[in-house]
Design a protein around this motif. Structure first.
Motif, PDB file in Angstrom:
ATOM      1  N   MET A  26      21.101  13.001 -11.108  1.00 12.01           N
ATOM      2  CA  MET A  26      19.775  13.494 -10.760  1.00 12.01           C
ATOM      3  C   MET A  26      19.626  14.936 -11.230  1.00 12.01           C
ATOM      4  O   MET A  26      20.486  15.771 -10.955  1.00 12.01           O
ATOM      5  N   ILE A  27      18.522  15.205 -11.970  1.00  8.04           N
ATOM      6  CA  ILE A  27      18.241  16.582 -12.410  1.00  8.04           C
ATOM      7  C   ILE A  27      16.923  17.099 -11.849  1.00  8.04           C
ATOM      8  O   ILE A  27      16.607  18.267 -11.999  1.00  8.04           O
ATOM      9  N   GLY A  28      16.151  16.198 -11.206  1.00  9.94           N
ATOM     10  CA  GLY A  28      14.870  16.643 -10.683  1.00  9.94           C
ATOM     11  C   GLY A  28      14.147  15.538  -9.950  1.00  9.94           C
ATOM     12  O   GLY A  28      14.669  14.436  -9.757  1.00  9.94           O
ATOM     13  N   ASN A  29      12.932  15.871  -9.541  1.00 12.38           N
ATOM     14  CA  ASN A  29      12.095  14.968  -8.766  1.00 12.38           C
ATOM     15  C   ASN A  29      10.654  15.128  -9.231  1.00 12.38           C
ATOM     16  O   ASN A  29      10.188  16.249  -9.424  1.00 12.38           O
ATOM     17  N   VAL A  30       9.983  14.005  -9.445  1.00 15.49           N
ATOM     18  CA  VAL A  30       8.551  14.004  -9.760  1.00 15.49           C
ATOM     19  C   VAL A  30       7.866  13.259  -8.626  1.00 15.49           C
ATOM     20  O   VAL A  30       8.339  12.200  -8.200  1.00 15.49           O
ATOM     21  N   LEU A  31       6.782  13.807  -8.140  1.00 17.88           N
ATOM     22  CA  LEU A  31       6.078  13.230  -7.004  1.00 17.88           C
ATOM     23  C   LEU A  31       4.608  13.028  -7.342  1.00 17.88           C
ATOM     24  O   LEU A  31       3.941  13.937  -7.846  1.00 17.88           O
ATOM     25  N   LEU A  32       4.131  11.836  -7.092  1.00 25.30           N
ATOM     26  CA  LEU A  32       2.700  11.529  -7.165  1.00 25.30           C
ATOM     27  C   LEU A  32       2.261  11.165  -5.763  1.00 25.30           C
ATOM     28  O   LEU A  32       2.820  10.252  -5.147  1.00 25.30           O
ATOM     29  N   LYS A  33       1.309  11.907  -5.223  1.00 26.23           N
ATOM     30  CA  LYS A  33       0.815  11.634  -3.877  1.00 26.23           C
ATOM     31  C   LYS A  33      -0.689  11.856  -3.846  1.00 26.23           C
ATOM     32  O   LYS A  33      -1.264  12.420  -4.773  1.00 26.23           O
ATOM     33  N   ARG A  34      -1.295  11.427  -2.785  1.00 25.06           N
ATOM     34  CA  ARG A  34      -2.731  11.600  -2.612  1.00 25.06           C
ATOM     35  C   ARG A  34      -2.981  12.985  -2.011  1.00 25.06           C
ATOM     36  O   ARG A  34      -2.388  13.349  -0.995  1.00 25.06           O
ATOM     37  N   ALA A  35      -3.843  13.782  -2.646  1.00 27.51           N
ATOM     38  CA  ALA A  35      -4.211  15.084  -2.099  1.00 27.51           C
ATOM     39  C   ALA A  35      -4.981  14.869  -0.792  1.00 27.51           C
ATOM     40  O   ALA A  35      -5.809  13.971  -0.693  1.00 27.51           O
ATOM     41  N   THR A  36      -4.699  15.683   0.197  1.00 27.67           N
ATOM     42  CA  THR A  36      -5.263  15.502   1.534  1.00 27.67           C
ATOM     43  C   THR A  36      -6.389  16.492   1.812  1.00 27.67           C
ATOM     44  O   THR A  36      -6.701  17.358   0.994  1.00 27.67           O
ATOM     45  N   GLU A  37      -6.932  16.378   3.005  1.00 29.69           N
ATOM     46  CA  GLU A  37      -8.006  17.283   3.422  1.00 29.69           C
ATOM     47  C   GLU A  37      -7.525  18.727   3.522  1.00 29.69           C
ATOM     48  O   GLU A  37      -8.321  19.643   3.595  1.00 29.69           O
ATOM     49  N   HIS A  38      -6.205  18.947   3.476  1.00 31.23           N
ATOM     50  CA  HIS A  38      -5.668  20.310   3.503  1.00 31.23           C
ATOM     51  C   HIS A  38      -5.671  20.929   2.114  1.00 31.23           C
ATOM     52  O   HIS A  38      -5.353  22.096   1.946  1.00 31.23           O
ATOM     53  N   SER A  39      -6.042  20.136   1.111  1.00 33.57           N
ATOM     54  CA  SER A  39      -6.107  20.602  -0.271  1.00 33.57           C
ATOM     55  C   SER A  39      -7.438  21.296  -0.532  1.00 33.57           C
ATOM     56  O   SER A  39      -8.341  21.302   0.307  1.00 33.57           O
ATOM     57  N   MET A  63       0.862  -1.182   0.000  1.00 33.85           N
ATOM     58  CA  MET A  63       0.000   0.000   0.000  1.00 33.85           C
ATOM     59  C   MET A  63       0.903   1.237   0.000  1.00 33.85           C
ATOM     60  O   MET A  63       1.840   1.322   0.750  1.00 33.85           O
ATOM     61  N   SER A  64       0.613   2.190  -0.855  1.00 36.21           N
ATOM     62  CA  SER A  64       1.409   3.405  -0.938  1.00 36.21           C
ATOM     63  C   SER A  64       0.539   4.616  -0.680  1.00 36.21           C
ATOM     64  O   SER A  64      -0.660   4.495  -0.486  1.00 36.21           O
ATOM     65  N   GLU A  65       1.168   5.778  -0.730  1.00 36.92           N
ATOM     66  CA  GLU A  65       0.432   7.024  -0.540  1.00 36.92           C
ATOM     67  C   GLU A  65      -0.540   7.293  -1.681  1.00 36.92           C
ATOM     68  O   GLU A  65      -1.438   8.085  -1.548  1.00 36.92           O
ATOM     69  N   ILE A  66      -0.337   6.665  -2.829  1.00 39.38           N
ATOM     70  CA  ILE A  66      -1.203   6.955  -3.964  1.00 39.38           C
ATOM     71  C   ILE A  66      -2.134   5.812  -4.313  1.00 39.38           C
ATOM     72  O   ILE A  66      -2.900   5.901  -5.241  1.00 39.38           O
ATOM     73  N   GLY A  67      -2.081   4.723  -3.609  1.00 43.79           N
ATOM     74  CA  GLY A  67      -2.999   3.636  -3.878  1.00 43.79           C
ATOM     75  C   GLY A  67      -2.344   2.283  -3.659  1.00 43.79           C
ATOM     76  O   GLY A  67      -1.200   2.198  -3.254  1.00 43.79           O
ATOM     77  N   PRO A  68      -3.070   1.237  -3.957  1.00 44.63           N
ATOM     78  CA  PRO A  68      -2.560  -0.119  -3.725  1.00 44.63           C
ATOM     79  C   PRO A  68      -1.613  -0.568  -4.840  1.00 44.63           C
ATOM     80  O   PRO A  68      -1.958  -1.396  -5.671  1.00 44.63           O
TER      81      PRO A  68
END
Length: 188
Positions: free
Chosen positions: A77-90, A1-6
């Motif tokens: 490394m030239i950068g970072n891409v992040l996929l995460k679940r938007a939270t209730e603070h969004s 299980m991850s921050e973005i789904g199973p």
């Protein structure tokens, strides 16, 4: 299980025409510190963090969490891409959706690496979680980020004022992208 789904994390490295997306390694620490301390990279993100603070706080293997891809060019490394679940603070329109974020070293700007890396990460997400809508938020003043959002198929949901600036929230509906483009080119 991850921050973005199973999904299993980390995935196998993703190769594009010019880049590799992979999980973080110890050799990326200096580049992460450079990225987080860069005034240019953080011009629309509230400013850079002090380098001495970063040297103290960044772990030996930085950003080693589900959804975080290091973007590598020619072994560096030239950068970072992040996929995460938007939270209730969004924003209400974003809550519960996958959220795309990205940050690149200024020396990598203007060459299409952001588009290529984000398209590859989104294609991975489309395979891992079919039908998952994705949101992206940026300042409207960040014209490069606004162009990138359009190239990736994000359409405006709303504009709002936060952090002393106008913000833009866009949505990418994968069913629309698949119907119109067949997915991003150059992803292997």
């Amino acid at each position: 299980m991850s921050e973005i789904g199973p999904v299993t994390w980390p995935p196998d490295p993703i190769e594009t025409e010019r880049l590799m997306l992979r999980s973080s390694e110890a050799r990326d620490r200096a580049a992460f510190i450079e990225l987080l301390a860069s005034p240019e990279a953080h011009a629309y993100l509230g400013g850079p963090r002090p380098r001495d603070e970063l040297e103290r706080d960044v772990p030996p293997v930085p950003a080693r969490w589900a959804g975080s891809f290091v973007v590598e060019l020619d072994g560096e490394m030239i950068g970072n891409v992040l996929l995460k679940r938007a939270t209730e603070h969004s924003r209400p329109a974003a809550v519960g959706k996958a959220e795309l974020g990205y940050l690149f070293l200024p020396r990598a700007w203007g060459r299409g690496y952001g588009t290529e890396a984000c398209a590859a990460a989104l294609a991975w997400l489309d395979r891992a979680l079919p039908g998952e809508p994705v949101i992206l938020t940026t300042q409207t003043a960040n014209t490069a980020s606004m162009r990138l959002a359009a190239k990736l198929g994000f359409t405006e949901v709303e504009r709002f004022h936060a952090w002393d600036a106008e913000q833009w929230l866009g949505l990418r509906d994968p069913s629309t992208i698949a119907e119109t483009s067949g997915g991003p080119a150059g992803v292997h």
